[in-house]
Scaffold this motif. Sequence first.
Motif, PDB file in Angstrom:
ATOM      1  N   SER A 329      62.203  23.232  62.645  1.00 24.03           N
ATOM      2  CA  SER A 329      62.287  24.663  62.337  1.00 24.03           C
ATOM      3  C   SER A 329      61.885  25.517  63.537  1.00 24.03           C
ATOM      4  O   SER A 329      61.451  24.996  64.555  1.00 24.03           O
ATOM      5  CB  SER A 329      61.342  24.983  61.182  1.00 24.03           C
ATOM      6  N   PHE A 330      62.019  26.816  63.338  1.00 29.02           N
ATOM      7  CA  PHE A 330      61.591  27.754  64.371  1.00 29.02           C
ATOM      8  C   PHE A 330      60.095  27.659  64.622  1.00 29.02           C
ATOM      9  O   PHE A 330      59.619  27.949  65.707  1.00 29.02           O
ATOM     10  CB  PHE A 330      61.942  29.191  63.974  1.00 29.02           C
ATOM     11  N   GLU A 331      59.334  27.229  63.579  1.00 31.12           N
ATOM     12  CA  GLU A 331      57.890  27.073  63.785  1.00 31.12           C
ATOM     13  C   GLU A 331      57.615  25.977  64.814  1.00 31.12           C
ATOM     14  O   GLU A 331      56.783  26.127  65.706  1.00 31.12           O
ATOM     15  CB  GLU A 331      57.199  26.741  62.459  1.00 31.12           C
ATOM     16  N   ASP A 332      58.372  24.871  64.663  1.00 32.48           N
ATOM     17  CA  ASP A 332      58.202  23.773  65.623  1.00 32.48           C
ATOM     18  C   ASP A 332      58.667  24.206  67.013  1.00 32.48           C
ATOM     19  O   ASP A 332      58.058  23.857  68.021  1.00 32.48           O
ATOM     20  CB  ASP A 332      59.028  22.550  65.177  1.00 32.48           C
ATOM     21  N   PHE A 333      59.754  24.962  67.012  1.00 30.31           N
ATOM     22  CA  PHE A 333      60.302  25.465  68.264  1.00 30.31           C
ATOM     23  C   PHE A 333      59.238  26.284  69.006  1.00 30.31           C
ATOM     24  O   PHE A 333      59.025  26.135  70.201  1.00 30.31           O
ATOM     25  CB  PHE A 333      61.532  26.324  67.955  1.00 30.31           C
ATOM     26  N   ARG A 334      58.536  27.125  68.214  1.00 30.65           N
ATOM     27  CA  ARG A 334      57.511  27.960  68.817  1.00 30.65           C
ATOM     28  C   ARG A 334      56.372  27.095  69.368  1.00 30.65           C
ATOM     29  O   ARG A 334      55.854  27.362  70.446  1.00 30.65           O
ATOM     30  CB  ARG A 334      56.971  28.952  67.784  1.00 30.65           C
ATOM     31  N   ASP A 335      56.011  26.038  68.645  1.00 30.08           N
ATOM     32  CA  ASP A 335      54.976  25.139  69.156  1.00 30.08           C
ATOM     33  C   ASP A 335      55.382  24.534  70.494  1.00 30.08           C
ATOM     34  O   ASP A 335      54.576  24.412  71.416  1.00 30.08           O
ATOM     35  CB  ASP A 335      54.712  23.991  68.158  1.00 30.08           C
ATOM     36  N   GLN A 336      56.646  24.157  70.569  1.00 35.71           N
ATOM     37  CA  GLN A 336      57.133  23.551  71.815  1.00 35.71           C
ATOM     38  C   GLN A 336      57.032  24.554  72.966  1.00 35.71           C
ATOM     39  O   GLN A 336      56.593  24.207  74.058  1.00 35.71           O
ATOM     40  CB  GLN A 336      58.599  23.106  71.669  1.00 35.71           C
ATOM     41  N   ILE A 337      57.451  25.786  72.677  1.00 36.00           N
ATOM     42  CA  ILE A 337      57.374  26.814  73.724  1.00 36.00           C
ATOM     43  C   ILE A 337      55.937  26.967  74.192  1.00 36.00           C
ATOM     44  O   ILE A 337      55.644  27.029  75.375  1.00 36.00           O
ATOM     45  CB  ILE A 337      57.904  28.166  73.204  1.00 36.00           C
ATOM     46  N   ARG A 338      55.027  26.987  73.226  1.00 32.70           N
ATOM     47  CA  ARG A 338      53.621  27.176  73.593  1.00 32.70           C
ATOM     48  C   ARG A 338      53.117  26.012  74.423  1.00 32.70           C
ATOM     49  O   ARG A 338      52.326  26.187  75.350  1.00 32.70           O
ATOM     50  CB  ARG A 338      52.766  27.362  72.340  1.00 32.70           C
ATOM     51  N   VAL A 385      58.400  33.367  56.936  1.00 38.63           N
ATOM     52  CA  VAL A 385      58.228  31.911  56.936  1.00 38.63           C
ATOM     53  C   VAL A 385      59.531  31.239  56.518  1.00 38.63           C
ATOM     54  O   VAL A 385      59.965  30.249  57.114  1.00 38.63           O
ATOM     55  CB  VAL A 385      57.073  31.513  55.995  1.00 38.63           C
ATOM     56  N   GLN A 386      60.164  31.828  55.533  1.00 36.58           N
ATOM     57  CA  GLN A 386      61.407  31.230  55.033  1.00 36.58           C
ATOM     58  C   GLN A 386      62.469  31.214  56.134  1.00 36.58           C
ATOM     59  O   GLN A 386      63.164  30.220  56.321  1.00 36.58           O
ATOM     60  CB  GLN A 386      61.922  32.022  53.828  1.00 36.58           C
ATOM     61  N   GLU A 387      62.580  32.333  56.853  1.00 33.99           N
ATOM     62  CA  GLU A 387      63.587  32.419  57.916  1.00 33.99           C
ATOM     63  C   GLU A 387      63.342  31.396  59.017  1.00 33.99           C
ATOM     64  O   GLU A 387      64.274  30.825  59.576  1.00 33.99           O
ATOM     65  CB  GLU A 387      63.575  33.822  58.521  1.00 33.99           C
ATOM     66  N   ARG A 388      62.030  31.164  59.290  1.00 32.42           N
ATOM     67  CA  ARG A 388      61.722  30.203  60.351  1.00 32.42           C
ATOM     68  C   ARG A 388      62.122  28.802  59.931  1.00 32.42           C
ATOM     69  O   ARG A 388      62.519  27.995  60.748  1.00 32.42           O
ATOM     70  CB  ARG A 388      60.223  30.227  60.650  1.00 32.42           C
ATOM     71  N   ARG A 389      61.937  28.526  58.639  1.00 34.42           N
ATOM     72  CA  ARG A 389      62.223  27.156  58.191  1.00 34.42           C
ATOM     73  C   ARG A 389      63.704  26.960  57.901  1.00 34.42           C
ATOM     74  O   ARG A 389      64.236  25.874  58.069  1.00 34.42           O
ATOM     75  CB  ARG A 389      61.386  26.843  56.953  1.00 34.42           C
ATOM     76  N   GLN A 390      64.342  28.019  57.423  1.00 34.40           N
ATOM     77  CA  GLN A 390      65.775  27.904  57.121  1.00 34.40           C
ATOM     78  C   GLN A 390      66.522  29.034  57.809  1.00 34.40           C
ATOM     79  O   GLN A 390      66.858  30.039  57.174  1.00 34.40           O
ATOM     80  CB  GLN A 390      65.992  27.994  55.610  1.00 34.40           C
ATOM     81  N   PRO A 391      66.773  28.866  59.096  1.00 34.09           N
ATOM     82  CA  PRO A 391      67.416  29.943  59.856  1.00 34.09           C
ATOM     83  C   PRO A 391      68.760  30.355  59.250  1.00 34.09           C
ATOM     84  O   PRO A 391      69.246  31.468  59.510  1.00 34.09           O
ATOM     85  CB  PRO A 391      67.627  29.339  61.243  1.00 34.09           C
ATOM     86  N   GLY A 392      69.320  29.487  58.400  1.00 35.22           N
ATOM     87  CA  GLY A 392      70.603  29.784  57.786  1.00 35.22           C
ATOM     88  C   GLY A 392      70.598  31.066  56.957  1.00 35.22           C
ATOM     89  O   GLY A 392      71.649  31.709  56.799  1.00 35.22           O
ATOM     90  N   VAL A 393      69.438  31.434  56.436  1.00 33.63           N
ATOM     91  CA  VAL A 393      69.408  32.611  55.552  1.00 33.63           C
ATOM     92  C   VAL A 393      69.479  33.923  56.322  1.00 33.63           C
ATOM     93  O   VAL A 393      69.596  34.990  55.717  1.00 33.63           O
ATOM     94  CB  VAL A 393      68.141  32.628  54.664  1.00 33.63           C
ATOM     95  N   ILE A 394      69.370  33.846  57.650  1.00 36.02           N
ATOM     96  CA  ILE A 394      69.319  35.103  58.407  1.00 36.02           C
ATOM     97  C   ILE A 394      70.702  35.765  58.439  1.00 36.02           C
ATOM     98  O   ILE A 394      71.636  35.252  59.058  1.00 36.02           O
ATOM     99  CB  ILE A 394      68.802  34.856  59.837  1.00 36.02           C
ATOM    100  N   ASP A 395      70.815  36.891  57.753  1.00 29.57           N
ATOM    101  CA  ASP A 395      72.085  37.629  57.745  1.00 29.57           C
ATOM    102  C   ASP A 395      71.956  38.906  58.563  1.00 29.57           C
ATOM    103  O   ASP A 395      70.935  39.104  59.237  1.00 29.57           O
ATOM    104  CB  ASP A 395      72.490  37.948  56.304  1.00 29.57           C
TER     105      ASP A 395
END
Lengths: 446, 302
Positions: A329-338, A385-395
Amino acid sequence: MLDRLSEKLESIFKKLRGRGVLNEADIDAALKEVRLALLEADVHFKVVKDFLTAIRQKAVGQEVRESLTPGQQVVKIVWEELRRLMGGDLSDGKPLLSPHPPTIVMLVGLQGSGKTTTAAKLAYRFKQEGRRITLAAADPRRPAAVDQLVALGRQIGVETQTLPANDAVGVCREAVARARDRYDDLVILDTAGRLHVDEALMAELKSIKAELKPHEILLVADAMTGQDAVQMAERFHRDVGLTGIILTKLDGDARGGAVLSIRAVTGIPVKFIGIGEKPEALEPFHPDRMASRILGMGDVLSLIERAEEVFSNDQAEAAARQWQTTAFSFEDFRDQIRNVRKMGSLGNLLGMLPGAGRLMQGVSNPEFPERELTRIEAIIGSMTVQERRQPGVIDGGRRKRIAGGSGTTAQEVNRLLKQFLQTKKLMKTLSRSPGRSGLANLLRSL
Amino acid sequence: MFQRLGQALSKTRQRLKAGIEDLILGKKTIDADLIERLEGILLGADLGVRTVQRLLATLHDRLDRRERPDPSRLNTFLKTELLTLLEKKPGRFNAAAAVPFVVMMVGVNGVGKTTTIGKLAHRFKGEGKAVLLVAGDTFRAAAIEQLEVWGQRVHCPVVKHQSGSDPSAVIFDGLSAAKARGMDVVIVDTAGRMHTKFNLMEELKKMKRVMDKALPGSPHETLLILDATTGQNALSQAGRFHEAIGVTGVVLTKLDGTAKGGVVVPITEELGIPVKWVGLGEGMEDLEDFSARDFVEGLFGD
């Protein structure tokens, strides 16, 4: 620089291909280029001359190994000789702690070389190891030098001896006495900086040495020093007897050839290098890395090591597993960036890559990727939180909201979403060789 | 007037002179060995390998055309060449050009910015000017205290904020105060910074913008402080600072040691930035106008 150097060497050696043995004329042509590189790096001209004579003897008649081109062969000989001159494999990162504490470390050097900052960095480093330290502010002459050490000491939680005022020897004496009373492990004496032609200063240093018999007398030297490094080091060594060198201000773009000059006239080891203004910006010296830097070869080893420090094995494996699952998810992505950012500024990291120096010259803003990462973090921060975990919902609507929240535009949010998907795909491929070795391989393949 | 510079350079001069006279002694022609040793002397003065090679190439061209090259002409030739390079841009400094006249001091860490400010302030005071100092180094520990000590020594008021505050804010206050109090000269200290740090160079640009806002047209001089012991990296420093904020002059410090500061030659040559002052010690008097003639004379002797 190395790129330029090895390119030039390659063109010189082109005609040599197939002959298999390095001959004198070819080597002389190659060493001309090496000479330029060393002089541009501020190595003293006499040191350069001696060095090239040694290289020449080594190189003439050597067979070119099958795996190397003649140019690479010469660079390898040069690099190995440089490394040997700076202490070989030795990377002696600490002053020896005396079996009868407190160990007394005295810092000497020209004004402006960074003694006071270095005193605080050394104290911080040993404090991190659980040692007890006293600092001695033995520079009564420069305005506010004492205030500076006291302020730095307070920042890192180390006490500073400042009395009796205007008596450098007295301050050192008191500091050592206090350290004995408190069973401290280490006393660091920050002495006044003056030009080495200043007899009064040298006399003061001699009397501090005579009275307190420091275990280590370290020369703090600016990496940007030019040809004068030879005379400066010679004088300090002759007058007070040095035991080691700390090379400062290596966070700039100085190639640091002065260290070779200093080594050549004193023969003492380089113990640490200073790479910034903060207390933690002190690192052990690595002759191999310094050799690469002087030749302009980049510092791949440091980069790999730093990556390994930041990503523990478990973490790296966990990350690799994550990349593989669709749950990434985007949360993990953010951890990687950090994690990546923990390795230091991207500009610095790029600077360690061979060839990157030239690459970065064309970029008007070398810290651009840094800013980009900040924006990405801001965008992720503005997601639910939902958007980070399921980027698909972002409209469209959500995109607008995220852009507003992070101070970016909808296009930028879009771009991030696209990049995220691409990264996921890329990492899936990469994670087939899991864990730390995978990361190291990636870096090596750069 | 330039006695001190002469004194400070006398050791250098003796060494160089001895070097050149040694070279010339007993030589009837200029040969490869002579050129190589000459190159060593110039390299040892931190002129930089590119400048030295260029100088020697010119020397070669000129002397080749003469029928019987005379080694004793080397001295004159080199002096003239260097003088021409250094005098291309005049190093004048007209502090009466504006009121208040604003001077911004920049440089990497440890080159002697604060000390130079003290000396410069002392000099302007001696000319009967009202001088104000601005403590724009809010980063380094005790930098503000150090400037205050200098302020007391030379009897100049110091405008300061707290350590760790925004340097642009104190600069704005400083310039506003200078205008209100009718000061003649304002000298602005800034934190030492590596020229390779993007954010810190951006901060410098901001300070400069703020100055222009507080007092349109300022800073009137932006001085880069260079340590004479620095080698070829000084060229990179000058290039980056110049690119970021436009340097109008160089102050060459610590010239009282054994270092020669020869790197100012390529700096003047390649970037067109003149040297304006030289620092020759730690006392408030130890600042001199730069004179290309004395600098070169000092290097080579008569």
